[in-house]
Scaffold this active site. Structure first.
Site, short mmCIF file in Angstrom:
data_model
loop_
_atom_site.label_atom_id
_atom_site.label_comp_id
_atom_site.label_asym_id
_atom_site.label_seq_id
_atom_site.Cartn_x
_atom_site.Cartn_y
_atom_site.Cartn_z
CD GLU A 440 43.80 40.79 33.67
OE1 GLU A 440 43.42 41.96 33.85
OE2 GLU A 440 44.18 40.05 34.59
C1 LIG Z 1 39.20 31.29 32.67
C2 LIG Z 1 38.91 32.63 33.28
C3 LIG Z 1 39.82 33.20 34.14
C4 LIG Z 1 39.55 34.41 34.75
N1 LIG Z 1 40.41 34.93 35.68
C5 LIG Z 1 40.01 35.99 36.44
C6 LIG Z 1 40.78 36.41 37.57
O1 LIG Z 1 41.85 35.88 37.86
N2 LIG Z 1 40.29 37.44 38.32
C7 LIG Z 1 39.12 38.06 38.04
O2 LIG Z 1 38.74 38.96 38.77
N3 LIG Z 1 38.39 37.70 36.95
C8 LIG Z 1 38.79 36.67 36.16
N4 LIG Z 1 38.04 36.28 35.09
C9 LIG Z 1 36.83 37.02 34.77
C10 LIG Z 1 36.97 37.81 33.47
O3 LIG Z 1 37.82 38.90 33.65
C11 LIG Z 1 35.55 38.20 33.04
O4 LIG Z 1 34.91 37.01 32.61
C12 LIG Z 1 35.55 39.23 31.92
O5 LIG Z 1 36.02 40.48 32.39
C13 LIG Z 1 34.17 39.44 31.30
O6 LIG Z 1 33.18 39.62 32.28
P1 LIG Z 1 31.84 38.73 32.22
O7 LIG Z 1 32.26 37.30 32.11
O8 LIG Z 1 30.99 39.08 33.37
O9 LIG Z 1 31.16 39.12 30.87
P2 LIG Z 1 30.14 40.35 30.67
O10 LIG Z 1 30.70 41.56 31.32
O11 LIG Z 1 28.79 39.92 31.05
O12 LIG Z 1 30.23 40.55 29.10
C14 LIG Z 1 29.44 39.79 28.18
C15 LIG Z 1 29.59 40.43 26.79
O13 LIG Z 1 29.09 41.77 26.82
C16 LIG Z 1 30.09 42.68 26.39
N5 LIG Z 1 30.02 43.90 27.19
C17 LIG Z 1 29.76 44.01 28.51
N6 LIG Z 1 29.79 45.30 28.88
C18 LIG Z 1 30.08 46.02 27.79
C19 LIG Z 1 30.26 47.42 27.52
N7 LIG Z 1 30.14 48.33 28.47
N8 LIG Z 1 30.58 47.79 26.26
C20 LIG Z 1 30.70 46.88 25.27
N9 LIG Z 1 30.53 45.57 25.46
C21 LIG Z 1 30.24 45.13 26.70
C22 LIG Z 1 31.42 41.98 26.60
O14 LIG Z 1 32.43 42.46 25.72
C23 LIG Z 1 31.05 40.53 26.31
O15 LIG Z 1 31.10 40.29 24.94
C24 LIG Z 1 38.33 35.08 34.45
C25 LIG Z 1 37.43 34.51 33.55
C26 LIG Z 1 37.69 33.29 32.99
C27 LIG Z 1 36.65 32.67 32.09
#
Ligand SMILES: Cc1cc2nc3c(=O)[nH]c(=O)nc-3n(C[C@H](O)[C@H](O)[C@H](O)COP(=O)(O)OP(=O)(O)OC[C@H]3O[C@@H](n4cnc5c(N)ncnc54)[C@H](O)[C@@H]3O)c2cc1C
Length: 598
Positions: A440
């Site tokens: 989220e």
């Molecule tokens: C167990 C689990 C359940 C989930 N459930 C759902 C679900 O039901 N539906 C769904 O759609 N998604 C779901 N997710 C996905 C989740 O919302 C994302 O993993 C999360 O939003 C982070 O995206 P990412 O993993 O691509 O990380 P990235 O976006 O690649 O981020 C990696 C790092 O970079 C930082 N970062 C990235 N962009 C920026 C920025 N612009 N400014 C500052 N820092 C930044 C982040 O804070 C983080 O530390 C789930 C994930 C998990 C692991």
């Protein structure tokens, strides 16, 4: 192994003194939410949390959800617990009465939700996401969509999911690639892959209603070209009964650090002819709807942090009472004592307890603001309350979840070596809490939202309104002129001053030097959380002081409230000035080193 005990007395204190339910109950549509009713609901929810959900927590962790040939089996006992959950009406607590919900204020349902999370967060995720999908359909669904899906989602007969994430689109949803191609009959064919979808597949219900972000063929690039679609696992026949299987399949589920009982699915949409979906709301405005829904979900994830932290505290407290080690510091007898007698263990317990109470109080004040924003007869009042809730949601989410990891980690520490051993259970809370700062929207994303959209955009107007309220509490503490209220006032004054410095820095620099405010965004979120939590602890101290002055016979409870607020002032609030330093002066050192030197 200790089980979860709902903190009913503390919850009632919050409802009476800090986020007064009787004020919420004066608004149209909330009249039935009396304190007696809330008490009865919390007691019943507490029984369900303790009797049904909590015993399944470790089972879910050990067994995990299992995938085979596209089907997912939830852990032993999950199906029966879900059946009991929905037949008890728990799924519909805060949903609109129009579709079969109970229309309870968010203030009450938030506390119930905290209990589900404390008892079994992996289970609680399923109804939490269903509620998010319900809200999106309530908000933007067509009449036909509402009548087709909402009654059975509200009752819990079907669940809902949120499908945002794709391999290349996580925090940055502008990169979403899933396609939705319009058909002659008004439906769309959806093709693409979604990852990390919580309860994207499960064996609890006959149907799953997926809400999916996708792009239509001529959509503009970026976030302005994203639309929202409803894609059921089973299509519906004319009469609303289940028809053909839709072209959406669960390809696999993830093996995770925590929340093992909650299936996290990879979903393939349209591997054959295309999954049939329908547009929700207007084309290209899907992200707006998703954001409204995500705001609600972010608040709910904050409640996950609080529930998990409460449970970690309870387990650590039980262990500290029972584990004997060493003798009392400065004692003469040399006899062995329970570790709760060691000042350092006590400090850790107080750090856990005081932050849990602060987080709960803050979340409830925000929940009451959400109710006011929805129900107050005066439009200006509604607007102000919505602004306050919008400002605070990233704090409730970011601060409560970051705290939950630290609190669960302290829980492990209090157990010593046994904390590192899985059978004790303390480690599970730490593993489960770890995801809450990620999904989220990560803490980094919450902080960017707080600093950019919630503070810089209005020139700090809303947060300064909050600061005025904090100052009123400080003045009231000073007027009492009694210990420990004066010490709490001094600490609050320093915290508020640090917060104000941070606000001024953001307002002055955000437009001109965005990298500077971006470095300080997470420290600022923590600073705001600490001070806002301290504001609530100060209010709790005033309320407890008043009750004691009135001659309450619950002296031990109110004295403990005063002592806990005092501890918070001495040990937690004092961090505010260090964080302000990082916000104001931390950018240069963070940005100085070249990427290849990091
Ligand atoms: C167990 C689990 C359940 C989930 N459930 C759902 C679900 O039901 N539906 C769904 O759609 N998604 C779901 N997710 C996905 C989740 O919302 C994302 O993993 C999360 O939003 C982070 O995206 P990412 O993993 O691509 O990380 P990235 O976006 O690649 O981020 C990696 C790092 O970079 C930082 N970062 C990235 N962009 C920026 C920025 N612009 N400014 C500052 N820092 C930044 C982040 O804070 C983080 O530390 C789930 C994930 C998990 C692991």
């Amino acid at each position: 192994m200790s089980e979860y005990t709902p903190p009913l007395r503390d919850m009632q204190f919050v409802l009476r003194e800090l986020a007064p339910l009787d004020q919420v109950a004066q608004m149209p549509g909330c009249e039935e939410a009396t304190m007696d009713l809330a008490k009865a609901i919390l007691e019943e929810a507490g029984k369900f949390a303790t009797g049904v959900l909590s015993p399944l927590n470790a089972v879910g962790d050990r067994e995990g959800a299992r995938w085979q040939d596209g089907e997912v089996a939830t852990p032993t006992g999950w199906r029966d617990a879900y059946r009991q959950f929905i037949s008890g009406g728990w799924n519909a607590l805060s949903c609109d009465t129009e579709h079969g919900g109970q229309g309870l204020p968010r203030l009450v349902s938030a506390l119930v939700e905290e209990m589900w999370n404390g008892a079994n967060v992996s289970f609680a995720l399923c109804p939490m996401l269903t509620r998010g999908a319900i809200e999106a359909l309530e908000l933007r669904g067509s009449k036909a969509q509402k009548s087709a899906y909402l009654p059975r989602m509200v009752s819990g007969e079907w669940t809902g999911t949120m499908n945002l994430t794709e391999p290349q689109a996580g925090s940055d949803l502008s990169a979403v690639r899933t396609r939705a191609v319009p058909q002659a009959d008004g439906s769309y064919r959806v093709h693409g892959q979604k990852i990390f979808i919580t309860y994207g597949e499960q064996d609890l219900t006959d149907n799953i209603i997926h809400l999916v972000l996708a792009r239509t063929p001529d959509a503009p690039t970026g976030v302005k070209g994203i639309s929202l679609f409803v894609v059921p696992k089973f299509l519906l026949k004319e009469n609303g009964s289940l028809g053909a299987r839709n072209d959406v399949r669960c390809v696999s589920i993830e093996h995770k650090l925590g929340i093992h009982g909650s299936p996290t699915a990879v979903l393939a949409f349209g591997d054959t002819e295309g999954a049939t979906g329908w547009l929700v709301g207007e084309e290209n405005r899907g992200l707006e709807t998703m954001f409204i829904m995500m705001n609600a979900a972010r608040f709910s994830v904050g409640l996950e942090g609080i529930g998990l932290a409460e449970r970690a505290y309870q387990r650590a407290l039980a262990y500290a009472r029972q584990r004997t080690q060493g003798s009392e510091i400065g004692g003469r007898s040399g006899s062995k004592v329970a570790i709760i007698r060691h000042p350092d263990v006590r400090r850790m317990l107080m750090s856990m307890k005081s932050r849990v109470e602060a987080m709960r109080a803050l979340a409830c004040v925000v929940a009451a603001a959400m109710d006011t924003a929805r129900c107050h007869p005066d439009a200006a009042h509604r607007l102000q309350s919505q602004g306050f809730a919008d400002l605070m949601i990233p704090v409730v989410k970011g601060w409560s979840t970051e705290n939950s990891i630290d609190i669960a980690s302290l829980g492990v520490q209090i157990h010593g070596g046994m904390g590192f051993i899985e059978e004790t259970g303390a480690a599970q809370h730490l593993r489960d809490a770890r995801i809450t700062t990620i999904y989220e929207g990560t803490t980094g994303i919450q902080a960017a939202d707080l600093v950019g959209r919630k503070i810089a955009r209005d020139g700090g107007q809303m947060i300064r309104w909050v600061i005025e309220h904090m100052r009123d509490v400080e003045a009231e503490l000073v007027r009492k002129d009694e210990s420990p209220l004066v010490a709490i006032a001094t600490s609050l004054r320093m915290g508020v001053a640090a917060l104000e410095q941070g606000v001024q820095f953001i307002v002055d620099h955000h437009a001109r030097e965005p990298k500077k405010t971006a470095v300080g965004a997470v420290p600022f979120l923590e600073l705001f959380g600490i001070v806002a939590g301290g504001w609530q602890m100060a209010r709790a101290a005033l309320a407890a002081h008043q009750r004691l002055s009135d001659g309450s016979d619950d002296t031990a409870f109110y004295r403990a409230k005063l002592d806990t607020a005092h501890f918070y002032a001495d040990h937690v609030m004092v961090r505010a000035s260090g964080l302000a330093h990082a916000v104001l002066h931390g950018a240069d050192s963070a940005l100085a080193i070249d990427d290849d030197r990091l």
